[in-house]
Design an enzyme around this catalytic site. Sequence first.
Site, PDB file in Angstrom:
ATOM      1  N   ASP A 196       0.867  -1.179   0.000  1.00 29.77           N
ATOM      2  CA  ASP A 196       0.000   0.000   0.000  1.00 29.77           C
ATOM      3  C   ASP A 196       0.908   1.235   0.000  1.00 29.77           C
ATOM      4  O   ASP A 196       2.125   1.113   0.081  1.00 29.77           O
ATOM      5  CB  ASP A 196      -0.948  -0.018   1.197  1.00 29.77           C
ATOM      6  CG  ASP A 196      -0.220   0.118   2.512  1.00 29.77           C
ATOM      7  OD1 ASP A 196       1.019   0.282   2.514  1.00 29.77           O
ATOM      8  OD2 ASP A 196      -0.879   0.049   3.556  1.00 29.77           O
ATOM      9  N   SER A 197       0.312   2.413  -0.090  1.00 26.74           N
ATOM     10  CA  SER A 197       1.125   3.622  -0.224  1.00 26.74           C
ATOM     11  C   SER A 197       1.496   4.236   1.116  1.00 26.74           C
ATOM     12  O   SER A 197       2.283   5.164   1.167  1.00 26.74           O
ATOM     13  CB  SER A 197       0.350   4.661  -1.028  1.00 26.74           C
ATOM     14  OG  SER A 197      -0.826   5.014  -0.329  1.00 26.74           O
ATOM     15  N   GLY A 198       0.913   3.739   2.193  1.00 26.25           N
ATOM     16  CA  GLY A 198       1.162   4.339   3.494  1.00 26.25           C
ATOM     17  C   GLY A 198       0.177   5.441   3.829  1.00 26.25           C
ATOM     18  O   GLY A 198       0.109   5.902   4.965  1.00 26.25           O
ATOM     19  N   GLY A 199      -0.615   5.861   2.832  1.00 20.90           N
ATOM     20  CA  GLY A 199      -1.571   6.947   3.064  1.00 20.90           C
ATOM     21  C   GLY A 199      -2.535   6.624   4.202  1.00 20.90           C
ATOM     22  O   GLY A 199      -2.705   7.422   5.124  1.00 20.90           O
ATOM     23  N   PHE A 200      -3.123   5.442   4.150  1.00 21.92           N
ATOM     24  CA  PHE A 200      -4.117   5.085   5.157  1.00 21.92           C
ATOM     25  C   PHE A 200      -3.528   5.114   6.570  1.00 21.92           C
ATOM     26  O   PHE A 200      -4.142   5.647   7.490  1.00 21.92           O
ATOM     27  CB  PHE A 200      -4.709   3.699   4.860  1.00 21.92           C
ATOM     28  CG  PHE A 200      -5.707   3.255   5.883  1.00 21.92           C
ATOM     29  CD1 PHE A 200      -6.977   3.817   5.921  1.00 21.92           C
ATOM     30  CD2 PHE A 200      -5.377   2.304   6.836  1.00 21.92           C
ATOM     31  CE1 PHE A 200      -7.904   3.424   6.877  1.00 21.92           C
ATOM     32  CE2 PHE A 200      -6.302   1.911   7.799  1.00 21.92           C
ATOM     33  CZ  PHE A 200      -7.561   2.466   7.820  1.00 21.92           C
ATOM     34  N   ASP A 217      -2.576   8.573  -1.487  1.00 21.52           N
ATOM     35  CA  ASP A 217      -3.903   9.193  -1.464  1.00 21.52           C
ATOM     36  C   ASP A 217      -4.152   9.804  -0.093  1.00 21.52           C
ATOM     37  O   ASP A 217      -3.515   9.432   0.881  1.00 21.52           O
ATOM     38  CB  ASP A 217      -5.003   8.165  -1.783  1.00 21.52           C
ATOM     39  CG  ASP A 217      -5.036   7.029  -0.769  1.00 21.52           C
ATOM     40  OD1 ASP A 217      -3.972   6.709  -0.182  1.00 21.52           O
ATOM     41  OD2 ASP A 217      -6.112   6.451  -0.554  1.00 21.52           O
ATOM     42  N   GLN A 233     -11.132   7.855  -4.322  1.00 16.37           N
ATOM     43  CA  GLN A 233     -11.631   8.291  -3.013  1.00 16.37           C
ATOM     44  C   GLN A 233     -12.982   8.988  -3.223  1.00 16.37           C
ATOM     45  O   GLN A 233     -13.604   8.807  -4.256  1.00 16.37           O
ATOM     46  CB  GLN A 233     -10.603   9.210  -2.339  1.00 16.37           C
ATOM     47  CG  GLN A 233      -9.378   8.466  -1.802  1.00 16.37           C
ATOM     48  CD  GLN A 233      -9.659   7.709  -0.513  1.00 16.37           C
ATOM     49  OE1 GLN A 233     -10.734   7.840   0.082  1.00 16.37           O
ATOM     50  NE2 GLN A 233      -8.706   6.899  -0.070  1.00 16.37           N
ATOM     51  N   GLY A 266     -11.037   4.305   1.263  1.00 16.57           N
ATOM     52  CA  GLY A 266     -11.943   5.100   2.081  1.00 16.57           C
ATOM     53  C   GLY A 266     -13.284   4.447   2.346  1.00 16.57           C
ATOM     54  O   GLY A 266     -14.252   5.131   2.694  1.00 16.57           O
ATOM     55  N   ASP A 318      -8.196  -7.247   0.523  1.00 14.69           N
ATOM     56  CA  ASP A 318      -7.177  -7.521   1.532  1.00 14.69           C
ATOM     57  C   ASP A 318      -7.756  -7.135   2.866  1.00 14.69           C
ATOM     58  O   ASP A 318      -8.552  -6.198   2.946  1.00 14.69           O
ATOM     59  CB  ASP A 318      -5.908  -6.693   1.271  1.00 14.69           C
ATOM     60  CG  ASP A 318      -6.090  -5.251   1.685  1.00 14.69           C
ATOM     61  OD1 ASP A 318      -5.807  -4.912   2.855  1.00 14.69           O
ATOM     62  OD2 ASP A 318      -6.540  -4.437   0.861  1.00 14.69           O
ATOM     63  N   CYS A 340     -13.534 -28.787   7.286  1.00 17.22           N
ATOM     64  CA  CYS A 340     -12.475 -27.841   6.904  1.00 17.22           C
ATOM     65  C   CYS A 340     -11.182 -28.627   6.668  1.00 17.22           C
ATOM     66  O   CYS A 340     -10.821 -29.495   7.460  1.00 17.22           O
ATOM     67  CB  CYS A 340     -12.268 -26.780   7.982  1.00 17.22           C
ATOM     68  SG  CYS A 340     -10.893 -25.655   7.618  1.00 17.22           S
ATOM     69  N   CYS A 358      -8.084 -27.497   6.670  1.00 16.36           N
ATOM     70  CA  CYS A 358      -6.853 -26.868   7.168  1.00 16.36           C
ATOM     71  C   CYS A 358      -6.152 -27.776   8.181  1.00 16.36           C
ATOM     72  O   CYS A 358      -6.756 -28.673   8.764  1.00 16.36           O
ATOM     73  CB  CYS A 358      -7.142 -25.489   7.773  1.00 16.36           C
ATOM     74  SG  CYS A 358      -7.636 -25.495   9.502  1.00 16.36           S
ATOM     75  N   CYS A 379      -7.854 -27.869  11.721  1.00 17.22           N
ATOM     76  CA  CYS A 379      -9.081 -28.659  11.842  1.00 17.22           C
ATOM     77  C   CYS A 379      -8.822 -30.155  11.633  1.00 17.22           C
ATOM     78  O   CYS A 379      -9.568 -30.987  12.131  1.00 17.22           O
ATOM     79  CB  CYS A 379     -10.133 -28.160  10.858  1.00 17.22           C
ATOM     80  SG  CYS A 379     -10.773 -26.539  11.320  1.00 17.22           S
ATOM     81  N   HIS A 387      -6.191 -21.421  10.551  1.00 14.82           N
ATOM     82  CA  HIS A 387      -7.561 -21.746  10.138  1.00 14.82           C
ATOM     83  C   HIS A 387      -8.240 -20.537   9.490  1.00 14.82           C
ATOM     84  O   HIS A 387      -8.870 -20.667   8.442  1.00 14.82           O
ATOM     85  CB  HIS A 387      -8.397 -22.229  11.326  1.00 14.82           C
ATOM     86  CG  HIS A 387      -9.864 -22.252  11.006  1.00 14.82           C
ATOM     87  ND1 HIS A 387     -10.471 -23.296  10.336  1.00 14.82           N
ATOM     88  CD2 HIS A 387     -10.823 -21.307  11.193  1.00 14.82           C
ATOM     89  CE1 HIS A 387     -11.748 -23.009  10.130  1.00 14.82           C
ATOM     90  NE2 HIS A 387     -11.989 -21.804  10.645  1.00 14.82           N
TER      91      HIS A 387
HETATM   92 ZN   LIG Z   1      -9.902 -25.218   9.659  1.00 18.65          ZN
END
Ligand SMILES: [Zn+2]
Length: 391
Positions: free
Chosen positions: A93-97, A147, A188, A215, A265, A303, A305, A308, A334
Site C-alpha cells: 500500500d502507499s502508506g496513506g491510510f 492518497d 476516493q 476510504g 485484503d 475444513c 486446514c 481442523c 484456520h
Molecule cells: Zn480449519
Amino acid sequence: MDFTFELIKRDSQTTGRVGVMRTPHGEIPTPVFAPVGTQATVKTLSPHELADLGATLILANTYHLYLRPGAEIVAELGGLHRFMGWPGPILTDSGGFQVFSLQDLRRVGDEGVLFRSHLDGSEHFFSPEKVIQIQELLGADIILALDECPDPFDRDYNAAALQRTHRWAERCLAAHTRRDQALFGIVQGGIFPDLRRESARFLASLNFPGYAIGGLSVGESKETMNEMLEITVPLLPEDKPRHLLGVGSPEDLFEGVARGIDIFDCALPTRLARNGTVLTRKGRLNLRNAEFARDARPIEEGCGCYTCQHFSRAYLRHLIKAEEILGLRLSSLHNVYFMVHLMAEIRQSLQDGSFASRREEFLSEYQIVPYEVRRQNKEAWLARRRGSKTA
Ligand SMILES: [Zn+2]
C-alpha cells in the site's frame, strides 16, 4: 515481464468476474483474497504455510516498513520477496491510510503529508514521489499511489482532499520508473456519489494498469459501502483489476465480488485469531467461551486446514486460555485458510455459473456481526492502534 490482467469470464447474473493477474513473481487467479503482512509477515504464519494453504498474493505496509527496518535495508537485502522469504506476488500500500490514521500527528499540504513516527516521534514527510521511491526500493509487484484518506462523512474535506489525491496520482505516475511493478491509482470521495464518480472518471482517464477503491469500511454502513461500489465500479475500465482496500469480512467477499471487485485484503482473519476468535460458515466463534471446554469437534467439520485436521476446539481453547503461542498460530492458520478457500469457492462458482445461488446460500447461513458491534470494535481497534507503540 510486465504486469497483465486477463478477464476470463463474466457472471451472467451479477457484475462478478473471473480473471488472472500475471506478475513477475507468479499468477494470481481473481477474485483473490490477500492476507495482510503489515511488517512483511502475516502474523504468526510462515511463507511456507501461506503457500500451502493457497495464498497467492500478500499485502505489506509501506508506512511500517519505511519506518522499520527502512526501505534501503530491504533493498540492500534483495528486496521484499527475498527479505521475507515469500517468492510469490506482493502488493504494497502507499502508506496513506496509516499516516492519515495518525490523527494529530500530521500536517497535509499540496506537496505531501508531514507526520510523526508512532515508534519514536521522529518527523517524516511523504510526498507522492517519496512514496513511489520507497515502494520501488521495497520491490512489490503491485504498488499504490499516495492518497489522502479523509473522514468519509465530511463533505468539504472530501472535496478538497479529492483534488489533492488526483494531483498526487498524476505525480505518482510521473515518478514511477520500475517497469516490472504495476502502479494502481486509488479512488476516493467518501460517501458522496458525485465525488466518487468524479474520482473514478478522473483516475480512469490516467490509464493506470489497475485501480484501488479506498476510504470504505471506515465507519459507514454496509449498505452505503455497497452503494459506493455500485457507483464507482462501472466507471472504471473493464479490462483492469479493481481492489477494494482493507475490506474482507466473509460477507464482504460475496458482496464485493457481486459488484465487480477482483482484489480484497484484510487483516481481520489474523486479528480475530489473536483474540481467540475463529471463522466458520455459520459466523464467528469465540474459543474462549466455556461451552468449548469439552468440545471434541474441530473448529469446523469438513475444513481441510491443518488445524481442523488435527485439533479439537477444547485443545485450542486450552492453548488460548494458557496464552500459548501455538494457539494464535493454529487459529490464524484456520482463519486465513477459511478466507482463501472461501474465495476459491467463489471463483469456482463464477466459473460454473452458480455464484448467485452460492452467495444467497452463504449469506443465509452466515451470521453477520451487527453494525453497531462492528462499529464499536473498529473504533476500539483504531484507538488501540493510535495509542500503541508497537502497532
Ligand atoms: Zn480449519
